[in-house]
Design an enzyme around this catalytic site. Structure first.
Site, PDB file in Angstrom:
ATOM      1  N   HIS A  99      -4.207   3.094  -3.885  1.00  0.00           N
ATOM      2  CA  HIS A  99      -4.734   3.242  -5.238  1.00  0.00           C
ATOM      3  C   HIS A  99      -5.622   2.058  -5.644  1.00  0.00           C
ATOM      4  CE1 HIS A  99      -1.089   0.824  -6.437  1.00  0.00           C
ATOM      5  NE2 HIS A  99      -1.942   0.336  -7.311  1.00  0.00           N
ATOM      6  N   ASP A 129       0.435   5.715  -0.254  1.00  0.00           N
ATOM      7  CA  ASP A 129      -0.177   4.653  -1.048  1.00  0.00           C
ATOM      8  C   ASP A 129      -0.414   3.395  -0.219  1.00  0.00           C
ATOM      9  OD1 ASP A 129      -1.383   3.585  -3.253  1.00  0.00           O
ATOM     10  OD2 ASP A 129       0.468   2.959  -4.242  1.00  0.00           O
ATOM     11  N   SER A 206      -0.254  -5.195  -6.995  1.00  0.00           N
ATOM     12  CA  SER A 206      -0.265  -4.068  -6.064  1.00  0.00           C
ATOM     13  C   SER A 206      -0.992  -4.443  -4.782  1.00  0.00           C
ATOM     14  CB  SER A 206      -0.953  -2.859  -6.705  1.00  0.00           C
ATOM     15  OG  SER A 206      -0.207  -2.367  -7.783  1.00  0.00           O
TER      16      SER A 206
END
Length: 458
Positions: A99, A129, A206
């Site tokens: 993402h 992901d 992230s």
């Protein structure tokens, strides 16, 4: 007497006492040496994503689009994505979250020493992901070693390293607070198998590193479960074993992650089911369906069997099972233990990709069709896996509804079962039915586990 008891307790727990600071000098100990060693391999990632212009339904209509045309809204929009990544080899293999970089048109990787490189995505997977990047550097790069995920234990100290809120590289500490968290990440839950940590994780973390006290990569920080939107929640990291599987496929030249196909449907055994099934506690997955091409069927499993172990590890959910298979890798086999009639049995199951057989016969309906530009295909195991269709799906599936399909109610993933009471088995059937002189249509479709009837005239 109280002090005597305290001394005895300390002597009995000497292993624990060695971990507790016993002097002012020991209290000065910190994570500094570990951080200095690990942070050079954690990078900041800046990505630009070109998003398609927003269009209203009226703008998509041939008659109304001239009235609602907006030259400004039709321009592609540039979105900036901020995240982190981890260098995994001296030749520039980097892992991050999908993402963060998956749809990027331009990726910039900034090292801890402020060196900057452009990067390209070698392999990406939205479901897991994860994305593997490659940067080209003139000199060998610092990198982190991967730790065997099976050796990670609850209670271990862990550090989360990343670039939260774009303020620069930041380190936070905590412990591994849970393992095998299935489907807990929310959003992009990936394969639904996470390491849980209480180390603070914020937006921008992230793709960053979760490391152990030896500086090895335990997992890739991916999400946080929080009520306030801040870091005071539960963080989740994708295990290093899955990262290793991604790196192996990227180095082999794959551009999308090929995960093994089980070809089964099932549900976790809960407390209400355990007793009648002869189990002393809830464990495993009860098989409710098997595709004719399933490797589990080929290994001898049947509907009603309870899968308890895959690859030597206990499994409780389908997501855990798929994770274990993905870590083992395609082209190999894995040990599976299942229970049938109260007896445990062990078999080896081959790990294969979903077969693209029979041929999918992908077809786009022509301009003379009732629904031009409708893209369809014949259902096979590969299509079932790609579109997450029911295991028993058959016939023809919509890959792209085209320009006019949405008007009559068709969507991507719809199974077209019949048109005007004529069963549809192949894309050629649909071409013939939509290419005649008939002007009234009744289409039977299946969407998920629900059937619907679409009526329209042209």
């Amino acid at each position: 007497m109280r002090y005597v008891l305290m001394i005895l307790a300390l002597m009995a727990g000497s292993a624990l006492a060695q971990q507790v600071p016993q002097s002012a000098a020991q209290m000065q100990l910190s994570f500094v040496p570990l951080v200095k060693e690990a942070t050079p391999a954690v990078v900041n990632i800046y990505a630009k994503i070109m998003s398609a212009p927003r269009r209203t339904p009226l703008q998509s209509d041939p008659f109304f689009e001239r009235f609602f045309r907006d030259p400004f809204s039709e321009r592609p929009r540039v979105q900036n994505s901020l995240g982190s990544g981890v260098i995994l080899s001296e030749d520039g293999i980097v892992v991050s979250n999908y993402h963060v970089v998956g749809m990027a048109t331009e990726i910039r990787v900034v090292l801890n020493d402020r060196r900057e490189y452009s990067a390209q995505v070698l392999l990406g997977d939205a479901e897991a992901d994860l994305a593997i990047l490659k940067i080209d550097a003139d000199t060998p790069l610092p990198f982190l070693e991967l730790r065997d995920s099976e050796t990670v234990e609850v209670g271990e100290l862990a550090l989360a390293i990343g670039n939260p809120f774009g303020v620069g590289q930041t380190v936070s500490s905590g412990i591994v607070s849970g393992l095998a968290r299935s489907g807990a990440g929310g959003g992009n839950s990936g394969l639904g198998y996470f390491i849980q940590t209480d180390a603070p994780i914020n937006p921008g973390n992230s793709g960053g590193a979760l490391i152990d006290m030896q500086g090895r990569l335990v997992g890739i920080n991916t999400s946080i479960l929080t009520r306030s939107g801040g870091s005071n929640g539960i963080g989740f990291a994708i295990p290093a074993d899955l990262v290793a599987a991604f790196v192996a496929q990227a180095r082999a030249g794959e551009v999308t992650f090929a995960r093994p196909w089980a070809g089964i449907s099932g549900q976790p055994v809960d407390s209400d089911m355990a007793g009648p099934l002869g189990l002393d506690r809830p464990v495993g997955i009860i098989v409710s369906g098997l595709h004719p091409a399933s490797p589990f069927l080929d290994a001898g499993l049947e509907v009603g069997d309870i899968i308890t172990h895959v690859g030597g590890a206990t499994v409780h959910t389908p997501n855990e099972m798929i994770y274990r298979m993905s870590v083992a890798g395609l082209g190999r086999s894995t040990a599976v233990r299942f229970r049938r009639d109260g007896v445990d049995k062990d078999v080896d199951v081959g790990l294969i990709a979903a077969p693209d057989d029979p041929p999918r016969e992908e077809t786009v309906l022509g301009a003379r069709s009732i629904l031009p530009e409708l893209r369809i295909a014949r259902v096979n195991p590969a299509i079932i896996s790609e579109l997450n269709l029911p295991l028993e799906a058959a016939g023809v599936v919509v890959l792209d509804a085209g320009r006019f399909g949405p008007r009559v109610g068709l969507r991507k993933g719809d199974l077209i079962l019949a048109v005007n009471a004529v069963e549809v088995s192949h894309p050629s059937d649909l071409e013939a039915l939509f290419g005649g002189e008939v002007r009234r249509f009744e289409i039977v479709i299946q969407r998920g586990d629900r059937r619907s009837l679409l009526r329209f005239r042209v």
